[in-house]
Design an enzyme around this catalytic site. Structure first.
Site, PDB file in Angstrom:
ATOM      1  N   ASP A  60      -9.658   5.818  -2.034  1.00 17.93           N
ATOM      2  CA  ASP A  60      -8.447   6.356  -2.667  1.00 17.93           C
ATOM      3  C   ASP A  60      -8.886   7.020  -3.977  1.00 17.93           C
ATOM      4  O   ASP A  60     -10.089   7.168  -4.227  1.00 17.93           O
ATOM      5  CB  ASP A  60      -7.409   5.243  -2.899  1.00 17.93           C
ATOM      6  CG  ASP A  60      -7.806   4.307  -4.038  1.00 17.93           C
ATOM      7  OD1 ASP A  60      -9.001   4.297  -4.420  1.00 17.93           O
ATOM      8  OD2 ASP A  60      -6.931   3.596  -4.559  1.00 17.93           O
TER       9      ASP A  60
ATOM     10  N   GLU B 268       0.827  -1.209   0.000  1.00 10.04           N
ATOM     11  CA  GLU B 268       0.000   0.000   0.000  1.00 10.04           C
ATOM     12  C   GLU B 268       0.862   1.260   0.000  1.00 10.04           C
ATOM     13  O   GLU B 268       0.531   2.241  -0.645  1.00 10.04           O
ATOM     14  CB  GLU B 268      -0.947  -0.002   1.210  1.00 10.04           C
ATOM     15  CG  GLU B 268      -2.050  -1.045   1.115  1.00 10.04           C
ATOM     16  CD  GLU B 268      -2.980  -0.818  -0.078  1.00 10.04           C
ATOM     17  OE1 GLU B 268      -3.047   0.308  -0.585  1.00 10.04           O
ATOM     18  OE2 GLU B 268      -3.612  -1.783  -0.510  1.00 10.04           O
TER      19      GLU B 268
ATOM     20  N   TYR C 208      -6.729   5.832   4.748  1.00  9.59           N
ATOM     21  CA  TYR C 208      -6.843   4.883   3.640  1.00  9.59           C
ATOM     22  C   TYR C 208      -5.988   3.633   3.890  1.00  9.59           C
ATOM     23  O   TYR C 208      -6.465   2.495   3.802  1.00  9.59           O
ATOM     24  CB  TYR C 208      -6.437   5.539   2.291  1.00  9.59           C
ATOM     25  CG  TYR C 208      -6.145   4.464   1.292  1.00  9.59           C
ATOM     26  CD1 TYR C 208      -7.195   3.789   0.673  1.00  9.59           C
ATOM     27  CD2 TYR C 208      -4.845   4.035   1.049  1.00  9.59           C
ATOM     28  CE1 TYR C 208      -6.948   2.720  -0.166  1.00  9.59           C
ATOM     29  CE2 TYR C 208      -4.583   2.978   0.212  1.00  9.59           C
ATOM     30  CZ  TYR C 208      -5.635   2.329  -0.401  1.00  9.59           C
ATOM     31  OH  TYR C 208      -5.388   1.259  -1.216  1.00  9.59           O
TER      32      TYR C 208
END
Ligand code: SF4
Length: 413
Positions: free
Chosen positions: A160, A58, A142
């Protein structure tokens, strides 16, 4: 309290939500890309390793394309397969592996956070989005939601850039999608939509849809698994004849989620009317003089001087050719003189400005800076005693240069 948004901008029908989840997940199961972090998230039995593997992916994927990340990710996980291994790495090693991926503070922060998990949390990854965000430096809402849903099955949504685009189109949200009011609504929506039995897959499916089908410029609506739930698609199909009452009506009042009355639906844009963003500030222009200093190494091969940047700010801790930010509109003669003075400080001996050979200009766009490097070179005879009181510096061969923690901009130089 502000009035709730009109129902047409929400997912308020449970049957529709259920159908959308089913359609999206069935498509994801058929079409999802085979990516190394997905394999690890699915197969890794150790919960801390699993969370770490998703976390690394991520962070790398922030502002970077999947295709670029894959190779970096594989090398990273091979070198540091666990939090403990990463916690023991040096920042120099992290920067070297990260070189070329951009936004370098991401790697540094990841490593600092890994150290914290090892030293303060006994190596145990927090298991919920709330704790991840609270306890891990550099992990925002997020990333916390992504790790918690994908690694630990927490039914929490994520928002996102891809999700913003998809949701704004699904619900004809045309107000500024970077405004806090719209972002808050999108988080609410993502939390309503997420499938509690497969939250990680659902979140990845929504992002995958944005990355591969509901793309910014030419979305493939004909192939879209959720087109029957998409208000923007309906609006495009029906246009203004006959109007789609629930969407049209909404534009009449001062709906907080509709496009502003001054910028109504543009039928030539179709679904790409959504999302809309306030105009971005143009990047700041900067000029930097940089000099490739070259000498003959002990085996006759050329060597180049690189110096380390400060440990904070842009490109923190990376290596570069000696460089000097320039005032705008400086004349070329003055640029050379300033660069020559700067080099003199490195080399401890006078440098003649006219000895600097102008090579050309290199332009590199950082997210917020339009950087022009004015490149010079200088060949040196004899040895140069580098001043240890200055920032770290070293001579490297061309191969060593490419293996060092240098930015893409410096490689262009
Ligand atoms: Fe996006 Fe088109 Fe699908 Fe709507 S129908 S979600 S605009 S790809």
């Amino acid at each position: 309290a502000p009035a709730p948004p009109p129902a047409r901008h929400l997912f308020s029908d449970p049957a529709e939500v259920e159908a959308l989840r089913g359609n999206l997940l069935a498509w994801y199961d058929r079409c999802k890309r085979d990516l190394p972090w997905r394999a690890l998230a699915a197969m890794e039995p150790d919960a801390d390793r699993r969370g770490y593997a998703v976390w690394v992916s991520e962070i790398m994927l922030q502002q970077t394309q999947v295709a670029t990340v894959i190779d970096y990710y594989n090398r990273w996980m091979q070198k540091w397969p666990t939090l403990q291994a990463l916690a023991q790495a040096s920042l120099e090693e992290v920067n070297e592996l990260w070189a070329g991926l951009g936004y370098y503070s991401r790697g540094k922060r990841l490593q600092e956070a890994a150290k914290k998990v090892v030293s303060e949390l006994s190596g145990r990854m927090p298991r919920t989005a709330e704790d991840l965000q609270k306890l891990l430096p550099g992990v925002g809402r997020y990333t916390a939601g992504a790790i918690a849903s994908i690694s630990y099955g927490q039914a929490t949504g994520v928002v996102d850039g891809n999700v913003i685009r998809v949701l704004c189109r699904l619900r004809c949200i045309g107000a500024d999608s970077s405004s806090p009011a719209v972002i808050d609504r999108l988080w609410d929506m993502a939390n309503v939509l997420v499938d509690s039995s497969r939250p990680g897959d659902f979140n990845q499916a929504l992002m995958e849809l944005g990355a591969t089908v509901c793309v910014p410029k030419a979305p493939l609506c004909g192939e879209c698994p959720v087109k029957q739930h998409c208000q923007a698609w309906r609006r495009k199909l029906f246009g203004n004849r006959p109007p789609v009452p629930d969407v049209e009506d909404c534009c009449v009042g001062d709906c907080p989620l509709c496009p502003p009355a001054t910028e109504p639906w543009d039928s030539s844009l179709g679904v790409t009317n959504f999302p809309r963003k306030a105009a971005k500030k143009p990047p700041r222009a900067m000029r930097t003089a940089t000099c490739v200093l070259e000498r003959r190494g002990c085996h006759g091969a050329p060597e180049y001087l690189i110096v380390q940047r400060p440990s904070s700010g842009l490109l923190a801790g990376l290596w570069e050719f000696p460089s000097l930010p320039l005032a705008q509109d400086l004349q070329e003669k003055k640029e050379r003189e300033e660069l020559a003075d700067h080099l003199q400080a490195w080399m401890g001996q006078p440098v003649a400005a006219k000895g600097l050979q102008f090579i050309g200009e290199v332009i590199h766009i950082f997210s917020h800076i339009h950087q022009t490097y004015v490149v010079y070179s200088l060949h040196l005879d004899g040895d140069v005693a580098l001043d240890p009181a200055l920032s770290p510096s070293r001579w490297v061969t061309k191969d060593e240069f490419y293996a060092s923690a240098v930015s893409t901009a410096m490689k262009k130089v």
